[in-house]
Design a protein around this motif. Structure first.
Motif, short mmCIF file in Angstrom:
data_model
loop_
_atom_site.label_atom_id
_atom_site.label_comp_id
_atom_site.label_asym_id
_atom_site.label_seq_id
_atom_site.Cartn_x
_atom_site.Cartn_y
_atom_site.Cartn_z
N LEU A 11 -25.02 -15.18 -27.65
CA LEU A 11 -24.73 -16.04 -26.49
C LEU A 11 -25.41 -15.51 -25.23
CD1 LEU A 11 -20.97 -16.89 -27.11
CD2 LEU A 11 -22.97 -18.36 -27.48
N GLU A 12 -25.58 -14.21 -25.13
CA GLU A 12 -26.28 -13.63 -23.98
C GLU A 12 -27.74 -14.06 -23.98
OE1 GLU A 12 -24.29 -11.79 -26.09
OE2 GLU A 12 -22.60 -11.59 -24.70
N GLU A 13 -28.37 -14.08 -25.15
CA GLU A 13 -29.75 -14.55 -25.24
C GLU A 13 -29.85 -16.03 -24.90
OE1 GLU A 13 -31.11 -13.60 -29.17
OE2 GLU A 13 -31.12 -11.45 -28.79
N LEU A 36 -28.11 -28.84 -27.99
CA LEU A 36 -28.08 -28.17 -29.29
C LEU A 36 -28.20 -29.24 -30.35
CD1 LEU A 36 -25.29 -25.48 -28.82
CD2 LEU A 36 -27.70 -25.06 -29.28
N ALA A 37 -28.98 -28.98 -31.36
CA ALA A 37 -29.22 -29.98 -32.41
C ALA A 37 -29.44 -29.26 -33.73
CB ALA A 37 -30.45 -30.81 -32.05
N THR A 38 -29.56 -30.05 -34.79
CA THR A 38 -29.91 -29.50 -36.09
C THR A 38 -31.14 -30.22 -36.61
OG1 THR A 38 -28.37 -30.98 -37.20
CG2 THR A 38 -27.58 -28.77 -36.72
N ASP A 65 -23.76 -18.84 -35.18
CA ASP A 65 -22.75 -18.45 -34.20
C ASP A 65 -23.06 -19.04 -32.82
OD1 ASP A 65 -20.44 -16.77 -33.30
OD2 ASP A 65 -22.02 -15.79 -32.13
N VAL A 66 -24.32 -18.95 -32.41
CA VAL A 66 -24.72 -19.51 -31.12
C VAL A 66 -24.55 -21.03 -31.13
CG1 VAL A 66 -26.69 -19.90 -29.57
CG2 VAL A 66 -26.26 -17.62 -30.50
N TYR A 67 -24.90 -21.67 -32.23
CA TYR A 67 -24.75 -23.12 -32.33
C TYR A 67 -23.29 -23.52 -32.19
CZ TYR A 67 -24.92 -27.86 -34.20
OH TYR A 67 -24.79 -29.21 -34.36
N GLU A 68 -22.40 -22.80 -32.84
CA GLU A 68 -20.98 -23.15 -32.81
C GLU A 68 -20.30 -22.79 -31.50
OE1 GLU A 68 -19.39 -21.24 -36.28
OE2 GLU A 68 -20.56 -22.50 -37.62
N ASN A 69 -20.71 -21.68 -30.87
CA ASN A 69 -20.01 -21.18 -29.69
C ASN A 69 -20.74 -21.36 -28.37
OD1 ASN A 69 -17.68 -20.08 -31.14
ND2 ASN A 69 -19.19 -18.72 -32.04
N ASP A 72 -20.58 -25.36 -24.96
CA ASP A 72 -20.17 -25.55 -23.57
C ASP A 72 -21.21 -25.01 -22.60
OD1 ASP A 72 -17.86 -26.93 -24.13
OD2 ASP A 72 -16.56 -25.17 -23.99
N MET A 73 -21.83 -23.88 -22.95
CA MET A 73 -22.85 -23.31 -22.08
C MET A 73 -24.04 -24.27 -21.94
SD MET A 73 -24.83 -19.64 -22.34
CE MET A 73 -23.37 -18.81 -22.89
N VAL A 74 -24.43 -24.88 -23.04
CA VAL A 74 -25.53 -25.84 -23.01
C VAL A 74 -25.10 -27.09 -22.25
CG1 VAL A 74 -26.98 -27.35 -24.42
CG2 VAL A 74 -26.66 -24.97 -25.07
N ARG A 75 -23.91 -27.56 -22.50
CA ARG A 75 -23.41 -28.78 -21.89
C ARG A 75 -23.23 -28.64 -20.38
NH1 ARG A 75 -18.90 -29.74 -25.09
NH2 ARG A 75 -20.30 -30.75 -26.56
#
Length: 82
Positions: A11-13, A36-38, A65-69, A72-75
Motif C-alpha cells: 500500500l505504501e508503494e 483499480l481493475a483486472t 493485497d493491494v487490489y483488495e485493500n 479507498d486510496m484509489v477512490r
C-alpha cells in the motif's frame, strides 16, 4: 501500457505511485482518473491511469493485497483525513 516488471506490492508503494500521478511528476498528459481493475484475459489486478476518454494512459500491476485493500486510496486519493 503495462510493464510486467513494475509491480506495486504494498500500500505504501501504491500511495507513492498515486502521489506521482496527483502531482504530475510522471509527465503524463490528459490524465482524468485512476482506477483499480483486472485484466480480462487472466484476471490479474492492476492500477489504471485513464484519460478523459477513459482510455488507458499508464498501468501498473498490483498484488492481490493491494487490489483488495487499496480501493479507498484509489477512490479518494492519498490525502489523509483530518
Amino acid at each position: 501500457m503495462i510493464n510486467d516488471k513494475d509491480i506495486i506490492e504494498t500500500l505504501e508503494e501504491l500511495e507513492t505511485f498515486l502521489r506521482l500521478i496527483e502531482t504530475g511528476a510522471l509527465g503524463l498528459d490528459n490524465v482524468a482518473g485512476v482506477a483499480l481493475a483486472t485484466n480480462n484475459a487472466n484476471g490479474r489486478p492492476f492500477v489504471a491511469v485513464l484519460d478523459d476518454s477513459q482510455q488507458l494512459v499508464l498501468g501498473r500491476w498490483v498484488s492481490q493485497d493491494v487490489y483488495e485493500n487499496g480501493k479507498d486510496m484509489v477512490r479518494y486519493g492519498t490525502k489523509k483525513p483530518h
